[in-house]
Design a protein around this motif. Sequence first.
Motif, short mmCIF file in Angstrom:
data_model
loop_
_atom_site.label_atom_id
_atom_site.label_comp_id
_atom_site.label_asym_id
_atom_site.label_seq_id
_atom_site.Cartn_x
_atom_site.Cartn_y
_atom_site.Cartn_z
N TYR A 81 -3.46 29.48 -27.74
CA TYR A 81 -4.39 28.38 -27.14
C TYR A 81 -4.10 27.57 -25.99
CZ TYR A 81 -6.44 30.01 -31.57
OH TYR A 81 -6.95 30.51 -32.56
N ASP A 99 -12.71 28.04 -28.48
CA ASP A 99 -12.76 29.08 -29.19
C ASP A 99 -12.24 28.55 -30.69
OD1 ASP A 99 -13.16 31.35 -27.58
OD2 ASP A 99 -11.44 30.96 -26.79
N TYR A 100 -11.57 27.21 -30.42
CA TYR A 100 -11.02 26.74 -31.73
C TYR A 100 -10.94 25.26 -31.60
CZ TYR A 100 -7.69 26.42 -35.45
OH TYR A 100 -6.71 25.80 -36.68
N PHE A 116 -9.80 23.90 -28.33
CA PHE A 116 -8.75 24.94 -27.62
C PHE A 116 -9.67 26.03 -27.08
CE2 PHE A 116 -6.28 22.86 -31.00
CZ PHE A 116 -5.35 22.25 -30.15
N THR A 117 -9.00 26.78 -25.88
CA THR A 117 -9.61 28.15 -25.53
C THR A 117 -8.35 29.14 -25.85
OG1 THR A 117 -8.78 27.56 -23.32
CG2 THR A 117 -11.17 27.12 -23.74
N LYS A 118 -8.86 30.44 -26.18
CA LYS A 118 -7.69 31.27 -26.57
C LYS A 118 -7.29 31.79 -25.19
CE LYS A 118 -7.17 34.75 -30.15
NZ LYS A 118 -6.11 34.12 -30.88
#
Length: 119
Positions: A81, A99-100, A116-118
């Motif tokens: 991430y 994403d998270y 976070f982004t993947k």
Amino acid sequence: MLQLLLTMVIFLAIVGGVGYWVYDYNTNPNGGQAKKEAAAVAQHEEDKTHEPKVGDCVKVQDPQGKPVPTIVDCGSAEAQYKTGEILPGEGRKCGPSFDYGIQHTASRGFDYTMCFTKL
């Protein structure tokens, strides 16, 4: 008289031994105080690897349990991430563009959510 002299010698030996131990503990570069300080510095450096800033890439250990983000090189195979936003405050939710998210509750009262982004 001999008993008094013997008692004084034993007393001085004990005081001298304790004094030497304290001196050695505090001044020896390989002694107790130096090891304690080195361990504290090492722990601080380790803690910094788990405090990503916006733009840092991370891998997340135990993502379903107690997630721990660890900063890694963005070009490495470990990178999962990219840190997109850090939201201060308790119970904040990441937006739909992320994403998270990991909510962090600090013992000193500074709560925040990392988004976070993947990769």
